[in-house]
Design a protein around this motif. Structure first.
Motif, PDB file in Angstrom:
ATOM      1  N   THR A 181       0.697  -1.017   0.071  1.00  4.85           N
ATOM      2  CA  THR A 181      -0.021   0.135  -0.051  1.00  4.85           C
ATOM      3  C   THR A 181       0.962   1.371  -0.112  1.00  4.85           C
ATOM      4  OG1 THR A 181      -1.650  -1.331   1.341  1.00  4.85           O
ATOM      5  CG2 THR A 181      -1.890   1.271   1.076  1.00  4.85           C
ATOM      6  N   ASN A 182       0.739   2.063  -1.093  1.00  4.13           N
ATOM      7  CA  ASN A 182       1.266   3.493  -1.227  1.00  4.13           C
ATOM      8  C   ASN A 182       0.491   4.475  -0.650  1.00  4.13           C
ATOM      9  OD1 ASN A 182       3.978   2.487  -1.945  1.00  4.13           O
ATOM     10  ND2 ASN A 182       3.000   1.943  -3.795  1.00  4.13           N
ATOM     11  N   LEU A 183       0.657   5.097   0.513  1.00  2.44           N
ATOM     12  CA  LEU A 183      -0.263   5.982   0.984  1.00  2.44           C
ATOM     13  C   LEU A 183       0.485   7.291   1.435  1.00  2.44           C
ATOM     14  CD1 LEU A 183      -3.132   6.684   2.090  1.00  2.44           C
ATOM     15  CD2 LEU A 183      -2.410   5.749   4.189  1.00  2.44           C
ATOM     16  N   SER A 184       0.000   8.581   1.048  1.00  2.96           N
ATOM     17  CA  SER A 184       0.534   9.727   1.644  1.00  2.96           C
ATOM     18  C   SER A 184      -0.647  10.383   2.246  1.00  2.96           C
ATOM     19  CB  SER A 184       1.113  10.675   0.746  1.00  2.96           C
ATOM     20  OG  SER A 184       0.167  11.371  -0.310  1.00  2.96           O
ATOM     21  N   TYR A 185      -0.447  11.063   3.371  1.00  2.00           N
ATOM     22  CA  TYR A 185      -1.335  11.308   4.197  1.00  2.00           C
ATOM     23  C   TYR A 185      -0.952  12.924   4.567  1.00  2.00           C
ATOM     24  CZ  TYR A 185      -4.852  10.385   8.106  1.00  2.00           C
ATOM     25  OH  TYR A 185      -5.721  10.266   8.831  1.00  2.00           O
ATOM     26  N   LEU A 186      -1.824  13.822   3.998  1.00  2.00           N
ATOM     27  CA  LEU A 186      -1.703  15.082   4.252  1.00  2.00           C
ATOM     28  C   LEU A 186      -2.833  15.737   5.160  1.00  2.00           C
ATOM     29  CD1 LEU A 186       0.017  17.989   3.734  1.00  2.00           C
ATOM     30  CD2 LEU A 186      -1.596  17.991   1.483  1.00  2.00           C
ATOM     31  N   THR A 187      -2.277  16.517   6.315  1.00  2.00           N
ATOM     32  CA  THR A 187      -3.366  16.784   7.191  1.00  2.00           C
ATOM     33  C   THR A 187      -3.038  18.520   7.346  1.00  2.00           C
ATOM     34  OG1 THR A 187      -3.348  14.685   8.372  1.00  2.00           O
ATOM     35  CG2 THR A 187      -4.511  16.683   9.256  1.00  2.00           C
ATOM     36  N   GLU A 188      -4.185  19.204   7.195  1.00  2.00           N
ATOM     37  CA  GLU A 188      -3.935  20.691   7.380  1.00  2.00           C
ATOM     38  C   GLU A 188      -4.992  21.018   8.398  1.00  2.00           C
ATOM     39  OE1 GLU A 188      -5.153  21.254   2.986  1.00  2.00           O
ATOM     40  OE2 GLU A 188      -3.230  22.632   3.022  1.00  2.00           O
ATOM     41  N   TYR A 189      -4.294  21.460   9.554  1.00  2.00           N
ATOM     42  CA  TYR A 189      -4.686  21.733  10.648  1.00  2.00           C
ATOM     43  C   TYR A 189      -5.555  23.284  10.754  1.00  2.00           C
ATOM     44  CZ  TYR A 189      -3.458  17.358  12.555  1.00  2.00           C
ATOM     45  OH  TYR A 189      -3.041  15.872  12.596  1.00  2.00           O
ATOM     46  N   HIS A 190      -6.529  23.593  11.176  1.00  2.00           N
ATOM     47  CA  HIS A 190      -6.913  25.035  11.423  1.00  2.00           C
ATOM     48  C   HIS A 190      -7.376  25.288  12.847  1.00  2.00           C
ATOM     49  CE1 HIS A 190      -9.499  28.492   9.473  1.00  2.00           C
ATOM     50  NE2 HIS A 190      -8.793  28.783  10.487  1.00  2.00           N
ATOM     51  N   GLY A 250      -5.477  11.996  19.695  1.00  2.00           N
ATOM     52  CA  GLY A 250      -5.946  10.686  18.990  1.00  2.00           C
ATOM     53  C   GLY A 250      -5.875  10.688  17.418  1.00  2.00           C
ATOM     54  N   ASN A 251      -5.749  12.156  17.275  1.00  2.00           N
ATOM     55  CA  ASN A 251      -5.641  12.495  15.633  1.00  2.00           C
ATOM     56  C   ASN A 251      -4.317  12.778  15.285  1.00  2.00           C
ATOM     57  OD1 ASN A 251      -8.055  12.425  14.384  1.00  2.00           O
ATOM     58  ND2 ASN A 251      -8.653  14.360  15.567  1.00  2.00           N
ATOM     59  N   TYR A 252      -3.142  12.473  16.337  1.00  2.00           N
ATOM     60  CA  TYR A 252      -1.962  12.597  16.142  1.00  2.00           C
ATOM     61  C   TYR A 252      -1.422  13.930  16.064  1.00  2.00           C
ATOM     62  CZ  TYR A 252      -2.698   7.680  14.811  1.00  2.00           C
ATOM     63  OH  TYR A 252      -3.013   6.373  14.901  1.00  2.00           O
ATOM     64  N   ASP A 253      -2.260  14.836  16.600  1.00  2.00           N
ATOM     65  CA  ASP A 253      -1.921  16.317  16.653  1.00  2.00           C
ATOM     66  C   ASP A 253      -1.484  16.796  17.954  1.00  2.00           C
ATOM     67  OD1 ASP A 253      -1.748  18.862  15.972  1.00  2.00           O
ATOM     68  OD2 ASP A 253      -3.691  19.461  16.151  1.00  2.00           O
ATOM     69  N   ILE A 254      -0.396  17.863  18.182  1.00  2.00           N
ATOM     70  CA  ILE A 254      -0.063  18.084  19.526  1.00  2.00           C
ATOM     71  C   ILE A 254       0.796  19.362  19.076  1.00  2.00           C
ATOM     72  CG2 ILE A 254       2.180  16.692  19.064  1.00  2.00           C
ATOM     73  CD1 ILE A 254       2.121  16.395  22.228  1.00  2.00           C
ATOM     74  N   THR A 255       0.330  20.342  20.245  1.00  2.00           N
ATOM     75  CA  THR A 255       0.895  21.642  20.083  1.00  2.00           C
ATOM     76  C   THR A 255       2.544  21.737  20.253  1.00  2.00           C
ATOM     77  OG1 THR A 255       0.370  22.271  22.279  1.00  2.00           O
ATOM     78  CG2 THR A 255      -1.150  22.858  20.432  1.00  2.00           C
ATOM     79  N   SER A 289      -1.367  20.515  29.402  1.00  2.00           N
ATOM     80  CA  SER A 289      -2.356  20.916  28.454  1.00  2.00           C
ATOM     81  C   SER A 289      -2.215  20.253  27.036  1.00  2.00           C
ATOM     82  CB  SER A 289      -2.648  22.342  28.726  1.00  2.00           C
ATOM     83  OG  SER A 289      -1.741  23.034  27.888  1.00  2.00           O
ATOM     84  N   ARG A 290      -1.122  20.261  26.789  1.00  2.00           N
ATOM     85  CA  ARG A 290      -0.782  19.713  25.558  1.00  2.00           C
ATOM     86  C   ARG A 290      -1.227  18.183  25.316  1.00  2.00           C
ATOM     87  NH1 ARG A 290       4.687  20.758  25.759  1.00  2.00           N
ATOM     88  NH2 ARG A 290       4.009  22.764  24.856  1.00  2.00           N
ATOM     89  N   TYR A 291      -1.357  17.579  26.360  1.00  2.00           N
ATOM     90  CA  TYR A 291      -2.151  16.197  26.323  1.00  2.00           C
ATOM     91  C   TYR A 291      -3.392  16.239  26.922  1.00  2.00           C
ATOM     92  CZ  TYR A 291       2.860  14.909  25.189  1.00  2.00           C
ATOM     93  OH  TYR A 291       4.078  14.999  24.392  1.00  2.00           O
ATOM     94  N   GLY A 292      -3.980  17.484  26.875  1.00  2.00           N
ATOM     95  CA  GLY A 292      -5.304  17.462  27.529  1.00  2.00           C
ATOM     96  C   GLY A 292      -6.465  17.084  27.061  1.00  2.00           C
ATOM     97  N   ASN A 293      -6.354  16.586  25.705  1.00  2.00           N
ATOM     98  CA  ASN A 293      -7.393  16.572  24.896  1.00  2.00           C
ATOM     99  C   ASN A 293      -7.219  15.141  23.997  1.00  2.00           C
ATOM    100  OD1 ASN A 293      -9.687  16.423  22.809  1.00  2.00           O
ATOM    101  ND2 ASN A 293     -10.060  18.450  23.469  1.00  2.00           N
ATOM    102  N   ASN A 294      -8.080  14.060  24.621  1.00  2.00           N
ATOM    103  CA  ASN A 294      -7.791  12.724  23.754  1.00  2.00           C
ATOM    104  C   ASN A 294      -8.220  12.807  22.513  1.00  2.00           C
ATOM    105  OD1 ASN A 294      -7.058  10.618  25.126  1.00  2.00           O
ATOM    106  ND2 ASN A 294      -8.821  10.037  25.673  1.00  2.00           N
TER     107      ASN A 294
END
Lengths: 398, 296
Positions: free
Chosen positions: B135-144, B257-262, B248-253
């Motif tokens: 499986t070749n997959l690229s995963y681009l996530t744009e956070y707002h 869970g979306n692999y986002d961290i400040t 707080s950086r880990y204060g929201n599951n």
């Protein structure tokens, strides 16, 4: 108008933001997913142990999904922040690693299997080379399933002997010599079922071993007499003294933590239902059915949920934590007071991308490290590590 | 309807009401800002608080957030991977603000202002991950990332002597209380055969610290339109407190869970606002508009 009152009000407002001091450091709290860009590889985390430098060793099995065979042995070393330091996949024949990681004076050890002979190897992790070396081999012990450290710094090894169709429990001394071995007949041929368990190509069963109290007796969750059974054995020779028998291979005990003497924290399952008993008594000389244990049914747990139980002490308070997988693909941590049995707190880990618990340990800062498997992008099975500070266990960070 | 629409409607209706009230009181058109009645009500008249030195008004406008990452954080870890975020330039991080202004003249040139406002800030960044094999997959996530703060800045301003157009500079401190936050993620999955795009919205409360403070400075120009003052100003905010703490950086599951961290970052902001203020002036001066009147 005097400007002084305004300045005082402004300073008071600003001081509000600095009132709450954050005593939690980056090594106390983190969440990590160990990335691998190979889409054909899956990781199955098994166990974690904290190292003397504050970092962690993670033992996991690794499969190449295009060829289903015995899983390779993978070791990960992280620093105290959970960042990956090194990782290695052992070359053949060292396959099918099993729980647990065993820490002794000479290092951190684990057991795995020979791919061809099915015999057992005792391995030691070598931090200097970023690999593992063979310490001992036990060619007559095949199909290793689970192990645990004993209070005398030896270890117990549960295995399956296909010739006698029996589970085998072997006790090793602190010098890794065999002290005794005892077998418990399954009677029927379980090899096909165990092969599916080991290759993760079918149902996985909760095999484990452990020690009652300070070594009064040992226990093993093993195949016995046509079922999955929780066996109490004599610590001197391995003779069976009591058992909790399961419902064939579809029910039985799924996790146990020995509290003291006959006091245990237990989790059990019957098909897709899961029950917990944070404070119960089990006699090491009695024979009972797992269904007779009762317990509280936890309906939010997934049908195939794996459960781990640990005792821990946080700020002098003795706790039991149950970790398991929910229907919403999260990890549920449920903390109970060890003495009163009352619920202390619940905590969920993960969201969106599924996570499943593999193992948990209490860390030197009295927090908790939870080893999990996550599915990155909803697809790729990878190791994940959550570090929970003690403040969140006791709810002190609110 | 977006906040900017509310702001426009509010500003238009407020100003129309203002003009109507000015008509009814037959306000003289002031040719010189020094002749304004509220300017005449100088502090020298009384040594203490003088309500005639107070003016109130509304303000609103747009803002742009400038993100300067200090150290990067990522959920992912490997021996060779690059998981750093790519932040969008500040002009793409647009937000809005609106609120009230209370201004007190300490002297003809020096004024102190309390500007209570609701400020919406946003900033954007993106991550890209890829996997190769069967499986070749690229995963681009744009956070707002969006945050709404209740802010209370206290500013000290120096107003230059001028005619109808009066420039000024100001500086001060501000306290901000986080009211709400959310995170939009636009995800583009690209495989060998297809491109799939979808979005998720996550309540991101918990990942930012609720209480914040910083320094603010800027300047503007105002126009004496009768008794009202209409102006435009630009202010630069420099957040002194940490936007996210270690906890707080880990204060929201949902966020982790979306692999986002400040990241550890400096959060700065440039806000451009239009404001309208009127004096709290007594009717017996026949200079209205007014809000309180001692003679009544």
């Amino acid at each position: 108008m005097k400007i002084k009152p305004i300045i005082i009000i402004a300073l008071l407002l600003l001081s509000i933001s600095s009132c709450k001091k954050d005593n939690i450091n980056p090594e106390n709290i983190f969440a990590k997913v160990y990335s691998d860009e190979n889409s054909d590889i899956s990781y199955y985390p098994l166990d974690i142990i904290q190292t003397s430098d504050g970092g962690y060793y993670i033992l996991s099995a690794l499969s190449v999904d295009s060829v289903r065979t015995f899983l390779s042995t993978h070791i990960t070393k992280t620093d105290n922040l959970g960042e990956l330091v090194w990782q290695t996949t052992l070359s053949e024949p060292y396959v099918n690693p099993i729980t647990s990681l065993i820490s002794s004076g000479s290092g951190v050890h684990f057991l795995c299997m020979d791919r061809i002979t099915l015999g057992t190897y005792l391995m030691r992790i070598d931090d200097a080379t970023g690999s593992a070396e063979v310490i001992n081999s036990y060619g007559d012990i095949i199909y290793p399933l689970a192990s645990s450290q004993t209070p005398d710094n030896g270890f117990l090894l549960l295995s399956y002997d296909r010739n006698s169709r029996s589970s085998l429990l072997t006790k090793f001394s602190s010098s890794f010599d065999k002290s005794w071995g005892n077998s418990y007949p399954v009677i029927e041929d379980a090899e096909e079922m165990l092969t599916a368990h080991m290759t993760r190509s079918g149902k996985t069963l909760p095999f484990f071993t452990g020690t009652v109290g300070n070594g009064e007796s040992y226990y093993a969750n093993a195949l016995f007499n046509y079922s999955l059974a929780f066996l109490f054995v004599n610590s001197g020779n391995g003779d069976l003294t009591g058992l909790v028998f399961g419902d064939r291979y579809n029910g039985g005990v799924s996790a146990v933590a020995s509290i003291q003497s006959e006091n245990f924290a237990v989790a059990r399952f019957v098909y897709d239902s899961h029950f917990i008993l944070p404070a119960t008594t089990l006699s090491s000389s009695a024979t009972v059915s797992a269904n007779e244990l009762g317990g509280e049914k936890i309906t939010e747990l997934a049908a195939e949920a794996h459960t781990s139980i640990k005792t821990l002490t946080v700020d002098g308070r003795n706790l039991i934590v149950y970790a398991s997988n929910t229907n919403s693909n999260q990890i549920l941590l449920t903390f109970f007071d060890l003495n009163s049995g009352e619920l202390v707190t619940k905590k969920y880990l993960g969201s969106t991308n599924p996570v499943k618990v593999a193992a948990l340990i209490q860390t030197t800062d009295e927090g908790l490290a939870v080893l999990a498997q996550t599915m990155v992008a909803g697809r790729f099975k990878r190791n994940a590590l959550y570090k929970i500070p003690k403040e969140q266990i006791l709810g002190l960070d609110d | 309807m977006r906040p900017k629409h509310y702001l426009l409607i509010f500003l238009i209706s407020f100003y129309s009401e203002l003009l109507r009230s000015q008509d009814s009181y037959e306000l003289p058109v002031m040719e010189n800002i020094n002749a304004l009645s509220f300017q005449k009500a100088s502090p020298s008249k009384t040594s203490g608080f003088n309500i005639e030195n107070l003016a109130i008004g509304i303000k609103g406008g747009v803002n742009f957030s400038l993100i300067i990452p200090l150290s990067e954080n990522s959920i992912f870890s490997s021996t060779g991977g690059d998981y750093s975020k790519e932040y969008n330039p500040f002009y793409q991080n647009i937000g809005y603000q609106m609120g009230f202004v209370i201004r007190y003249s300490l002297s003809r040139e020096i004024k102190i202002k309390l500007q209570c406002s609701m400020n919406d800030y946003s900033f954007k960044y993106s991550n890209e991950y890829s996997w190769q094999g069967s499986t070749n997959l690229s995963y681009l996530t744009e956070y707002h990332q969006n945050m709404r703060f209740l802010e209370i800045p206290v500013l000290l301003g120096y107003y230059f002597k001028a005619e109808q157009w009066q420039p000024y500079v100001q500086a001060g401190l501000y306290y901000a209380r986080l009211m709400n936050s959310n995170s939009y993620a636009d995800i583009t999955e690209t495989t060998d055969n297809q491109v799939l795009t979808y979005s998720t919205t996550t309540n991101s409360n918990g990942i930012y610290q609720e209480n914040q403070f910083g320094v603010i400075g800027g300047g503007g120009i105002r126009y004496a339109a009768g008794k009202a003052m209409i102006g435009i100003e630009a202010n630069y905010r420099f957040l002194l407190s940490k936007l996210s703490s270690t906890t707080s950086r880990y204060g929201n599951n949902q966020v982790t869970g979306n692999y986002d961290i400040t990241d550890d970052l400096l959060f700065n902001n440039i806000a451009i606002s239009i404001h309208i203020t009127v004096p709290l002036q007594c009717a017996d001066s026949k200079d209205g508009p007014f809000i309180f009147c001692k003679s009544n």
